[in-house]
Design an enzyme around this catalytic site. Structure first.
Site, PDB file in Angstrom:
ATOM      1  CB  CYS A 116       5.701   8.668  -7.986  1.00 11.24           C
ATOM      2  SG  CYS A 116       6.945   9.913  -7.638  1.00 11.24           S
ATOM      3  NE  ARG A 154       4.965  -0.301   3.049  1.00 13.07           N
ATOM      4  CZ  ARG A 154       6.153  -0.317   2.457  1.00 13.07           C
ATOM      5  NH1 ARG A 154       6.429  -1.227   1.543  1.00 13.07           N
ATOM      6  NH2 ARG A 154       7.072   0.577   2.776  1.00 13.07           N
ATOM      7  NE  ARG A 179       9.524  -0.266  -8.862  1.00 12.55           N
ATOM      8  CZ  ARG A 179      10.046  -1.237  -8.107  1.00 12.55           C
ATOM      9  NH1 ARG A 179      10.585  -2.303  -8.664  1.00 12.55           N
ATOM     10  NH2 ARG A 179      10.013  -1.134  -6.784  1.00 12.55           N
ATOM     11  NE  ARG A 180       8.748  -2.747  -4.441  1.00 18.89           N
ATOM     12  CZ  ARG A 180       8.866  -1.984  -3.376  1.00 18.89           C
ATOM     13  NH1 ARG A 180       7.779  -1.651  -2.682  1.00 18.89           N
ATOM     14  NH2 ARG A 180      10.051  -1.536  -2.997  1.00 18.89           N
ATOM     15  CE  LYS A 211      11.129   3.110  -2.596  1.00 18.31           C
ATOM     16  NZ  LYS A 211       9.700   3.364  -2.406  1.00 18.31           N
ATOM     17  CG  ASP A 212       8.844   7.755  -1.689  1.00 19.55           C
ATOM     18  OD1 ASP A 212       8.452   6.836  -2.425  1.00 19.55           O
ATOM     19  OD2 ASP A 212       9.109   7.610  -0.482  1.00 19.55           O
ATOM     20  NE  ARG A 251      -0.435   3.838   0.263  1.00 19.12           N
ATOM     21  CZ  ARG A 251      -1.248   4.886   0.392  1.00 19.12           C
ATOM     22  NH1 ARG A 251      -2.459   4.862  -0.133  1.00 19.12           N
ATOM     23  NH2 ARG A 251      -0.850   5.953   1.049  1.00 19.12           N
TER      24      ARG A 251
END
Length: 305
Positions: A235, A150, A126-127, A80-81, A144
Site C-alpha cells: 500500500c 486532515r 503516490r500523490r 485502496k487500503d 495524516r
C-alpha cells in the site's frame, strides 16, 4: 438459517458512512445487521507516516483480527487500503459500485501553481511523487489522520493546499468549493471502491453479500490490484493504476514513480472485456521489464532503512 450480520468498521466518520451504506443495502435484500465500530492502529498513530509503521494493511489489521476471533462477521473497507493478499481464512465477498476515483486539491488559492514555491500536504507517497513529477520545485509535507482531521490541519497551517480522494469528501459531504480536480494524477489502485470481506467458511454472509457485488467495478479494481500485487507495492510505493470500461473494452493506465517524482515508468493498454484475465499482471511485467524492477529495489531500500 438467518442471523444478525455483525459489520466490523473503523470508527471514523467516513468508515461509519461506508458501513451504514452496506447495512442499508443488506436491509434492502432482507438481511438484518448491526454495526460494530473498532479503533484501528492506523487511526491511533497520527504522528508516524504509514510507510514507516512497517505494516501494509494498517487500517485493516484490527478488523482482520476481530473477524478471525469471531467478534464480527464481515468488515467494510476503502478498497485502496486493503493489502493485495488477504489473511488466511478471509475472502473478498463483494465490491460495491465504485464512486469517483479522482484525487482533488483543496486549496487556498491556485496562484502558487504558476510559481516556483509552493507547499502541499499529503500522507501518500503516490500523490507526493506525482506532485513532484509535475511541480519539482514545490515542497510536500506529510499529512495524516482521517479526512476531517486532515481538513482541519489544512485550515490550521500555512500550506497552499492538500490532496484528498474526491470520494471520501463527497461521501460525508465535506467537499468544499475551493478545490480542483487533479485529472492528470493517476489514482491509487481501487480508489473510490468499497470492499466487503467475510470469513471463507461463512456461507451465510458470503451469499448475502454476493447480492451487493457490482460486476463492472469488481473487474476494474481487480485488474488494478493485480497490477499492484505483481509490482509488489503493497500500500506504500508510488504506484498509480486505473482501469475503466469504455464500450466493450477495458482501458488501463498504470505507472510507477521514484520517491522524488523524477522518474516515471508507465503503461497504457486496451483490451476487449472478455480478454482481461491477466491484464494487470501483463502491464506490471511491462513496467518491471522497463526499469521498474531496479526502481522498486531502490524504493524498498529507502523505505526499509
Amino acid at each position: 438459517m438467518s442471523k444478525v450480520i455483525r459489520i466490523g468498521t473503523r470508527d471514523s466518520e467516513l468508515a461509519l458512512w461506508q458501513a451504514k451504506t452496506v447495512q442499508n443495502a443488506l436491509e434492502k435484500t432482507g438481511h438484518k445487521s448491526e454495526l460494530v465500530p473498532v479503533k484501528s492502529t492506523g487511526d491511533l498513530n497520527l504522528d508516524q507516516p504509514l510507510y514507516e509503521m512497517g505494516i501494509t494493511g494498517i487500517f485493516t489489521k484490527t478488523l482482520d483480527v476481530a473477524m478471525i476471533k469471531g467478534e464480527v462477521d464481515i468488515a467494510v473497507h476503502s478498497m485502496k487500503d486493503v493489502p493485495t493478499s488477504l489473511p488466511k481464512g478471509i475472502v473478498e465477498a463483494a465490491v460495491m459500485k465504485r464512486a469517483s476515483n479522482k484525487d482533488i486539491l483543496v486549496h487556498k488559492g491556485v496562484d502558487f501553481l504558476e510559481a516556483e514555491e509552493g507547499t502541499i500536504a499529503t500522507g501518500s507517497l503516490r500523490r507526493k511523487a506525482q506532485w513532484l513529477h509535475k511541480y519539482p520545485t514545490h515542497k510536500v509535507v506529510d499529512l495524516r489522520g482521517n479526512v476531517n482531521t486532515r481538513m482541519q490541519k489544512l485550515n490550521d497551517n500555512s500550506w497552499n493546499g492538500a490532496i484528498f480522494a474526491a470520494a471520501g469528501l463527497e461521501r460525508i459531504e465535506i467537499k468544499p468549493d475551493n478545490f480542483i480536480d487533479l485529472n492528470w494524477m493517476i489514482p491509487a489502485p481501487a480508489q473510490g471502491a468499497m470492499l466487503i470481506v467475510a470469513m471463507e467458511n461463512d456461507t451465510y454472509c458470503r451469499e448475502a453479500l454476493s447480492l451487493l457485488n457490482h460486476q463492472e467495478s469488481q473487474v476494474c479494481v481487480h485488474i488494478e490490484r493485480e497490477f499492484l500485487k505483481v509490482l509488489e507495492g503493497g500500500c506504500t510505493a508510488p504506484i498509480g493504476a486505473l482501469a475503466k470500461k469504455v464500450n466493450e473494452h477495458i482501458h488501463f493506465h498504470g505507472a510507477l514513480f521514484s520517491l522524488d517524482g523524477k522518474k516515471k515508468i508507465e503503461v497504457e493498454r486496451a483490451l476487449p472485456i472478455d480478454e482481461v484475465e491477466n491484464m494487470g499482471k501483463e502491464c506490471a511485467l511491462e513496467i518491471l521489464n522497463n526499469g521498474g524492477k531496479e526502481l522498486m529495489t531502490r524504493i524498498k531500500s529507502v523505505l526499509n532503512n
